[in-house]
Scaffold this motif. Structure first.
Motif, PDB file in Angstrom:
ATOM      1  N   SER A 100       0.812  -1.219   0.000  1.00 35.00           N
ATOM      2  CA  SER A 100       0.000   0.000   0.000  1.00 35.00           C
ATOM      3  C   SER A 100       0.841   1.262   0.000  1.00 35.00           C
ATOM      4  O   SER A 100       0.525   2.222  -0.716  1.00 35.00           O
ATOM      5  CB  SER A 100      -0.925  -0.003   1.229  1.00 35.00           C
ATOM      6  N   ASN A 101       1.931   1.285   0.753  1.00 33.62           N
ATOM      7  CA  ASN A 101       2.704   2.513   0.944  1.00 33.62           C
ATOM      8  C   ASN A 101       3.857   2.671  -0.047  1.00 33.62           C
ATOM      9  O   ASN A 101       4.125   3.788  -0.507  1.00 33.62           O
ATOM     10  CB  ASN A 101       3.253   2.566   2.378  1.00 33.62           C
ATOM     11  N   ARG A 102       4.510   1.576  -0.390  1.00 34.03           N
ATOM     12  CA  ARG A 102       5.679   1.672  -1.272  1.00 34.03           C
ATOM     13  C   ARG A 102       5.347   1.495  -2.741  1.00 34.03           C
ATOM     14  O   ARG A 102       6.083   1.979  -3.609  1.00 34.03           O
ATOM     15  CB  ARG A 102       6.711   0.610  -0.860  1.00 34.03           C
ATOM     16  N   PHE A 103       4.264   0.815  -3.026  1.00 31.43           N
ATOM     17  CA  PHE A 103       3.932   0.520  -4.431  1.00 31.43           C
ATOM     18  C   PHE A 103       2.524   1.041  -4.731  1.00 31.43           C
ATOM     19  O   PHE A 103       1.601   0.275  -5.001  1.00 31.43           O
ATOM     20  CB  PHE A 103       4.028  -0.985  -4.689  1.00 31.43           C
ATOM     21  N   SER A 104       2.403   2.355  -4.711  1.00 29.22           N
ATOM     22  CA  SER A 104       1.082   2.976  -4.882  1.00 29.22           C
ATOM     23  C   SER A 104       0.505   2.770  -6.277  1.00 29.22           C
ATOM     24  O   SER A 104      -0.706   2.907  -6.478  1.00 29.22           O
ATOM     25  CB  SER A 104       1.170   4.479  -4.583  1.00 29.22           C
TER      26      SER A 104
ATOM     27  N   ALA B 249      -4.598  -5.145  -1.381  1.00 33.57           N
ATOM     28  CA  ALA B 249      -3.870  -5.036  -0.116  1.00 33.57           C
ATOM     29  C   ALA B 249      -4.653  -4.192   0.887  1.00 33.57           C
ATOM     30  O   ALA B 249      -4.748  -4.539   2.074  1.00 33.57           O
ATOM     31  CB  ALA B 249      -2.487  -4.437  -0.362  1.00 33.57           C
ATOM     32  N   LEU B 250      -5.242  -3.082   0.423  1.00 37.22           N
ATOM     33  CA  LEU B 250      -6.053  -2.249   1.312  1.00 37.22           C
ATOM     34  C   LEU B 250      -7.281  -3.015   1.815  1.00 37.22           C
ATOM     35  O   LEU B 250      -7.677  -2.900   2.982  1.00 37.22           O
ATOM     36  CB  LEU B 250      -6.500  -0.984   0.569  1.00 37.22           C
ATOM     37  N   LEU B 251      -7.882  -3.789   0.907  1.00 35.06           N
ATOM     38  CA  LEU B 251      -9.039  -4.599   1.305  1.00 35.06           C
ATOM     39  C   LEU B 251      -8.651  -5.589   2.391  1.00 35.06           C
ATOM     40  O   LEU B 251      -9.376  -5.753   3.392  1.00 35.06           O
ATOM     41  CB  LEU B 251      -9.592  -5.340   0.090  1.00 35.06           C
ATOM     42  N   LYS B 252      -7.517  -6.241   2.239  1.00 35.64           N
ATOM     43  CA  LYS B 252      -7.090  -7.229   3.232  1.00 35.64           C
ATOM     44  C   LYS B 252      -6.753  -6.556   4.563  1.00 35.64           C
ATOM     45  O   LYS B 252      -6.996  -7.129   5.631  1.00 35.64           O
ATOM     46  CB  LYS B 252      -5.881  -8.008   2.700  1.00 35.64           C
ATOM     47  N   LEU B 253      -6.210  -5.353   4.527  1.00 35.88           N
ATOM     48  CA  LEU B 253      -5.965  -4.631   5.776  1.00 35.88           C
ATOM     49  C   LEU B 253      -7.285  -4.352   6.497  1.00 35.88           C
ATOM     50  O   LEU B 253      -7.365  -4.446   7.721  1.00 35.88           O
ATOM     51  CB  LEU B 253      -5.233  -3.322   5.481  1.00 35.88           C
ATOM     52  N   GLY B 254      -8.327  -4.037   5.717  1.00 38.41           N
ATOM     53  CA  GLY B 254      -9.637  -3.838   6.308  1.00 38.41           C
ATOM     54  C   GLY B 254     -10.209  -5.116   6.899  1.00 38.41           C
ATOM     55  O   GLY B 254     -10.815  -5.106   7.983  1.00 38.41           O
TER      56      GLY B 254
ATOM     57  N   SER C 248     -13.514  -2.257  14.241  1.00 33.86           N
ATOM     58  CA  SER C 248     -14.498  -1.945  13.201  1.00 33.86           C
ATOM     59  C   SER C 248     -14.268  -0.566  12.585  1.00 33.86           C
ATOM     60  O   SER C 248     -14.466  -0.374  11.383  1.00 33.86           O
ATOM     61  CB  SER C 248     -15.914  -2.024  13.777  1.00 33.86           C
ATOM     62  N   SER C 249     -13.858   0.394  13.397  1.00 33.23           N
ATOM     63  CA  SER C 249     -13.631   1.747  12.892  1.00 33.23           C
ATOM     64  C   SER C 249     -12.508   1.772  11.858  1.00 33.23           C
ATOM     65  O   SER C 249     -12.641   2.375  10.785  1.00 33.23           O
ATOM     66  CB  SER C 249     -13.290   2.685  14.047  1.00 33.23           C
ATOM     67  N   ARG C 250     -11.419   1.094  12.159  1.00 29.39           N
ATOM     68  CA  ARG C 250     -10.284   1.037  11.222  1.00 29.39           C
ATOM     69  C   ARG C 250     -10.673   0.250   9.971  1.00 29.39           C
ATOM     70  O   ARG C 250     -10.304   0.617   8.847  1.00 29.39           O
ATOM     71  CB  ARG C 250      -9.082   0.391  11.911  1.00 29.39           C
ATOM     72  N   ALA C 251     -11.426  -0.820  10.154  1.00 27.86           N
ATOM     73  CA  ALA C 251     -11.876  -1.610   9.008  1.00 27.86           C
ATOM     74  C   ALA C 251     -12.738  -0.755   8.085  1.00 27.86           C
ATOM     75  O   ALA C 251     -12.591  -0.791   6.854  1.00 27.86           O
ATOM     76  CB  ALA C 251     -12.662  -2.833   9.490  1.00 27.86           C
TER      77      ALA C 251
ATOM     78  N   ALA D 155     -15.387  -4.635  -0.850  1.00 29.44           N
ATOM     79  CA  ALA D 155     -15.331  -3.666   0.246  1.00 29.44           C
ATOM     80  C   ALA D 155     -16.729  -3.162   0.594  1.00 29.44           C
ATOM     81  O   ALA D 155     -17.071  -3.008   1.775  1.00 29.44           O
ATOM     82  CB  ALA D 155     -14.426  -2.495  -0.139  1.00 29.44           C
ATOM     83  N   GLU D 156     -17.549  -2.914  -0.419  1.00 28.68           N
ATOM     84  CA  GLU D 156     -18.924  -2.480  -0.166  1.00 28.68           C
ATOM     85  C   GLU D 156     -19.709  -3.536   0.605  1.00 28.68           C
ATOM     86  O   GLU D 156     -20.463  -3.226   1.530  1.00 28.68           O
ATOM     87  CB  GLU D 156     -19.618  -2.182  -1.493  1.00 28.68           C
TER      88      GLU D 156
END
Length: 262
Positions: free
Chosen positions: A206-210, A218-223, A232-235, A255-256
């Motif tokens: 997410s951070n190095r390979f935008s 990757a963002l979905l899996k972090l959620g 839940s708030s961070r998710a 994600a939706e």
């Protein structure tokens, strides 16, 4: 005689009055259903079954979504491997055509010896593997990545795939396959519920390979990790980020779905 008749009439009036009073009292008394408590319990039992059924259905749907996401990841990996193999085949064909053209040109100029030397020169300049059997760094990089991916997609040796990707990342930190390698490593650690290690890998993507195509996943899996660990708030923040930044991606639909279930 008349006195007796009057007594009878009075008795009748008194009886009618008593009957009327009794009827009125009966009409005003509340109606009590002896089975009322039983009906209430039945309704509660029905509601409990409905809630339980819906909960089980949501769990089944969530499991299906997780399985579908895993299958999508595997399909994407297969596409990556096939694309990589196709690119290597095309590159070999281009090198072969160049060498044939060079040899033909050398033959026209009048000697097989010159053709051989020119072909060897072109082969070296194009990066063709020398006859001694040594391999270029790029070929070693491709083989290492393909080998690690095949441990997942072909032989399904997931425990062996983890050190294979770790080794690849250590040997080729700046490889064009680096974001994919970090994502696959994160997915393997995610499957083993090693949340902290998986978060580290997904954060790198997410951070190095935008610009990587793996970033929305990757963002979905972090959620998902935040959801499963009770944050839940961070998710919700991760899911909303996927939806806003990647509106046309398959990760957005997942994600939706998860956002609606939070």
């Amino acid at each position: 005689m008349a006195f007796t008749a009057i007594k009878s009439i009075k008795a009748g009036v008194t009886l009618c009055a008593a009957f009327a009073i009794s009827s009125s009292a009966f009409a005003q008394a509340p109606v009590v259903d002896a089975n009322g408590g039983s009906n209430l319990e039945q309704r509660i039992a029905v509601l409990e079954r409905i809630v339980k059924s819906r909960t089980e259905m949501q769990h089944r749907l969530q499991t299906q979504l997780d399985n579908m996401q895993s299958e999508v990841d595997q399909l994407r990996g297969s596409v990556e491997v096939n694309t990589n193999e196709l690119e290597k085949v095309l590159e070999r064909q281009r090198e072969l055509y160049l060498e044939i053209d060079k040899r033909v040109e050398a033959l026209k100029q009048g000697g097989l010896a010159n053709a051989g030397g020119a072909g060897a020169s072109l082969s070296n300049s194009a990066g063709v593997t020398p006859s001694t059997g040594s391999s270029s760094p790029q070929e070693g990089e491709d083989e290492a990545y393909d080998s690690a991916v095949n441990l997942i997609l072909k032989s399904r040796e997931y425990d062996k795939a983890i050190p294979a990707f770790q080794s690849f990342i250590q040997r080729f930190p700046n490889s064009e396959y680096a974001p994919n390698a970090h994502y696959w490593l994160g997915q393997l650690l995610f499957n083993k519920q090693q949340w902290d290690d998986a978060i580290e890998q997904f954060n790198i993507v997410s951070n190095r390979f935008s610009d990587s195509v793996k970033r929305p996943d990757a963002l979905l899996k972090l959620g998902v990790i935040a959801e499963r660990t009770g944050d839940s708030s961070r998710a919700r923040n991760f899911f909303q980020q996927v939806i806003s930044e990647y509106p046309n991606s398959s990760a957005k639909r997942l994600a939706e779905s998860r956002l609606n279930n939070l």
